[in-house]
Design a protein around this motif. Structure first.
Motif, PDB file in Angstrom:
ATOM      1  N   VAL A   1       1.055  -0.747  -0.056  1.00 38.92           N
ATOM      2  CA  VAL A   1      -0.099   0.255   0.369  1.00 38.92           C
ATOM      3  C   VAL A   1       0.694   1.207  -0.071  1.00 38.92           C
ATOM      4  O   VAL A   1       2.214   1.187   0.629  1.00 38.92           O
TER       5      VAL A   1
ATOM      6  N   ASP B   1       0.409   5.117   0.557  1.00 40.07           N
ATOM      7  CA  ASP B   1       0.136   5.896   1.513  1.00 40.07           C
ATOM      8  C   ASP B   1       0.444   7.592   0.848  1.00 40.07           C
ATOM      9  O   ASP B   1       1.880   7.576   1.104  1.00 40.07           O
ATOM     10  N   SER B   2      -0.037   7.615   0.781  1.00 39.85           N
ATOM     11  CA  SER B   2      -0.197   9.860   0.381  1.00 39.85           C
ATOM     12  C   SER B   2      -0.633  10.572   0.761  1.00 39.85           C
ATOM     13  O   SER B   2      -1.519  10.321   1.783  1.00 39.85           O
TER      14      SER B   2
ATOM     15  N   ALA C   1      -4.460   9.801  -0.462  1.00 33.52           N
ATOM     16  CA  ALA C   1      -5.698   8.261  -0.103  1.00 33.52           C
ATOM     17  C   ALA C   1      -4.210   7.407   0.644  1.00 33.52           C
ATOM     18  O   ALA C   1      -2.991   7.861  -0.470  1.00 33.52           O
ATOM     19  N   ALA C   2      -4.597   6.407   0.646  1.00 29.75           N
ATOM     20  CA  ALA C   2      -4.354   5.407   0.235  1.00 29.75           C
ATOM     21  C   ALA C   2      -4.325   4.559  -1.291  1.00 29.75           C
ATOM     22  O   ALA C   2      -5.521   4.244  -1.291  1.00 29.75           O
ATOM     23  N   SER C   3      -3.382   3.832  -1.730  1.00 33.08           N
ATOM     24  CA  SER C   3      -3.574   3.230  -3.017  1.00 33.08           C
ATOM     25  C   SER C   3      -2.917   2.001  -2.902  1.00 33.08           C
ATOM     26  O   SER C   3      -1.954   1.573  -2.029  1.00 33.08           O
TER      27      SER C   3
ATOM     28  N   ARG D   1       3.389   4.937  10.638  1.00 28.83           N
ATOM     29  CA  ARG D   1       3.105   6.392   9.806  1.00 28.83           C
ATOM     30  C   ARG D   1       1.732   5.850   8.733  1.00 28.83           C
ATOM     31  O   ARG D   1       2.081   6.857   8.132  1.00 28.83           O
ATOM     32  N   MET D   2       1.323   4.763   9.033  1.00 28.54           N
ATOM     33  CA  MET D   2       0.591   4.940   8.415  1.00 28.54           C
ATOM     34  C   MET D   2      -1.150   5.652   8.151  1.00 28.54           C
ATOM     35  O   MET D   2      -1.524   5.439   9.912  1.00 28.54           O
ATOM     36  N   ALA D   3      -1.353   6.166   7.171  1.00 24.19           N
ATOM     37  CA  ALA D   3      -2.593   7.158   8.620  1.00 24.19           C
ATOM     38  C   ALA D   3      -4.012   6.450   8.195  1.00 24.19           C
ATOM     39  O   ALA D   3      -4.598   5.284   7.089  1.00 24.19           O
TER      40      ALA D   3
ATOM     41  N   ARG E   1      -7.936   6.647   7.958  1.00 22.99           N
ATOM     42  CA  ARG E   1      -8.982   7.016   6.367  1.00 22.99           C
ATOM     43  C   ARG E   1     -10.322   7.188   7.172  1.00 22.99           C
ATOM     44  O   ARG E   1     -10.860   6.546   7.622  1.00 22.99           O
TER      45      ARG E   1
ATOM     46  N   PHE F   1      -2.018  12.297   6.682  1.00 23.91           N
ATOM     47  CA  PHE F   1      -0.697  12.094   7.496  1.00 23.91           C
ATOM     48  C   PHE F   1      -0.499  14.453   8.114  1.00 23.91           C
ATOM     49  O   PHE F   1      -1.041  14.506   7.322  1.00 23.91           O
TER      50      PHE F   1
ATOM     51  N   ARG G   1      -7.617  -0.368   7.058  1.00 28.20           N
ATOM     52  CA  ARG G   1      -7.754  -1.603   5.838  1.00 28.20           C
ATOM     53  C   ARG G   1      -6.392  -2.903   5.967  1.00 28.20           C
ATOM     54  O   ARG G   1      -5.957  -3.093   5.668  1.00 28.20           O
TER      55      ARG G   1
END
Lengths: 123, 378
Positions: A54, A56-57, A60-62, B305-307, B309, B329, B358
């Motif tokens: 994944v 993550d920007s 959004a996450a892609s 670090r993972m956001a 959503r 972030f 996720r």
């Protein structure tokens, strides 16, 4: 060594039975600032089309889909502290993971650079 | 059928509209996306760089998609007070106040800014909800009140610690720009053009919102950006800035099922209205004010670090206690942050929670809002 591209904007460099996978420069430019990359585990078995990573920007996450089946041989540990490498150098230092190919026949459905460029130009 | 080809200013348009500064944004390399029915700049050089620039210097935002409404007429204050929990008797000419358009049951239909001009009230409402707002106001305001959807002017926001110093040399008027403190506005000349300027914004920084004639928007944007302290900033950074500032985004952190008390917006319910009521959903809202709510909007600081959503489930141990409504972030803090509605029992700062995002479990702690302190010029 030959490089192939997917419609989901991954690239894969194939050297023997090892494929190095990343996202294309076009993909990183669309995602914008990348803040985190979730990588698969080394040794993990993957099937073509699985979302195994994944990106993550800020926005959004892609998902990143593996273009080939096989076993994850190695991941790019540098991305843990420097996810922005994917923005800076998506098609080289910003690679994500390496897969030991189970079936090189799967490469047949992928695009070469010229076909990918033509595909992106249509988007 | 009608032969009238004049567009109905109350009717939502069919395709995406262009902003007055559309060409200006494209010339500066903006990536344009559709948002709220408009093609809007989401970023120029990159969201993180634009975000940090706004916190350190000054950023120019085009928010011309927002609805600008002008209300006037006999009995205006009482008529509008029937729809918003605001006390207009204390809103003097040149003051700006945040308020909420409430549905019958006290749910939030929109959040908005109300300013008193000499002769009436000027409202700025969200772009995505403006057509519904106009319909609601037309339906509920008496005939003596005229509602004018002023589509002509552009709306710009100049935000950041260098906003004042960048704007001041271009402004003249009856008062100096320094006469404006936070949540005050007035008529000025900007580059010689009539403009309504208020000291307000959506970033948590000092700054201004500027309503000006659309035909002058490009020259004024150029004049502002000629100053090396000012850069154009896209919607992406607008979102990350408002999230750090703990400011809710309508359609995400607020909607018609949200009440103002759970949303932590009780400051928008004026003191007089708390005793007198008389706004939509007053009975329910006043009871929630007295008794508390079952869920509340909180800030969450995430580990790693993972956001997380919008839509991520929030757990306290094995119990699901809420949902994330905005997350991303934080460029200023360099870790992910989120806003969520959680059960009141899990809302105290310091509470350790887990977010399911996720397929991953992310550790988070409740923290006070805002995440990044406001720097308003009061």
């Amino acid at each position: 060594m030959s490089r192939f591209y997917t419609k989901d904007h991954e690239w894969i460099d194939v050297d023997g039975d090892t494929g190095t996978v990343g996202i294309t420069d076009y993909a990183q430019s669309q995602l914008g600032d990348i803040t985190f990359v979730e990588l698969p585990a080394a040794g993990q078995a993957v099937s073509k089309g699985d979302g195994v990573s994944v990106v993550d920007s800020v926005k959004a996450a892609s998902d990143v889909y593996t273009p080939v089946s096989g076993k994850v041989a190695e991941v790019n540990g540098a991305l843990e502290s420097e996810p922005e490498l994917v923005n800076a150098d998506a098609e080289n230092k910003g690679w994500l993971f390496k897969v030991t190919l189970a079936d090189s026949g799967e490469l047949g459905g992928l695009m070469d650079r010229a076909a990918y460029d033509a595909y992106v130009a249509e988007l | 059928m009608t032969d009238d080809l004049t567009p109905d200013p109350d009717a939502p348009p069919e395709g995406p509209l262009t902003l007055p500064l559309d060409a200006w944004h494209r010339e500066r390399g903006a990536r344009m996306v559709e948002f709220a029915g408009y093609m809007m700049p989401v970023q120029y050089e990159g969201i993180i760089a634009e975000h940090l620039w706004t916190r350190e210097s000054a950023g120019l935002f085009d928010v011309s998609h927002m609805g600008q409404l002008y209300l006037s007429g006999e009995g205006l204050d009482a008529a509008l007070e029937a729809l918003l929990p605001i006390d207009l008797s204390t809103l003097k000419v040149g003051q700006v106040r945040y308020s909420l358009l409430l549905g019958e049951d006290g749910g939030i239909l929109d959040d908005l800014m109300v300013s008193r001009w000499g002769s009436g009230l000027y409202l700025v409402v969200n772009g995505a909800t403006k057509w519904d707002d106009i319909g609601h106001l037309r339906e509920h305001l008496p005939d003596e009140i005229s509602l004018n959807h002023i589509e002509e002017p552009a709306l710009l926001a100049l935000q950041g610690p260098k906003a004042f110093a960048s704007l001041e040399p271009l402004v003249s008027g009856e008062w100096p720009l320094s006469a404006l403190t936070f949540m005050r506005g007035g008529p000025f000349k900007l580059c010689g053009v009539d403009a309504w300027i208020s000291r307000s914004g959506y970033t948590g920084e000092d700054g201004f919102e500027i309503s000006l004639p659309r035909e002058n928007a490009a020259e004024i944007a150029d004049a502002l950006c000629d100053n090396p302290a000012v850069k154009p900033i896209g919607l992406g950074a607008r979102d990350s800035l408002r999230l750090e500032a703990g400011l809710p985004l309508y359609g995400h952190d607020l909607n018609e099922d949200t009440d103002p008390v759970s949303a932590g917006l009780t400051f928008a319910i004026s003191k007089r209205r708390r005793t007198e009521g008389g706004f939509p959903g007053a009975e329910r809202i006043l009871k929630l004010l007295a008794d508390g709510t079952s869920a509340v909007r909180v800030g969450l600081a995430l580990e790693g670090r993972m956001a997380a959503r919008e839509g991520a489930a929030v757990f306290a141990g094995t119990r699901e206690v809420g949902r994330v409504t905005s997350g991303g972030f934080s460029p200023s803090l360099q870790h992910p942050i989120a806003m969520a509605y959680v059960d009141a029992g899990s809302a105290a700062p310091g509470t350790a929670l887990e977010l399911h995002n996720r397929g991953k479990r992310l550790a988070a702690t409740v923290v006070p809002l805002p995440f990044v302190p406001h720097r308003y010029h009061r």
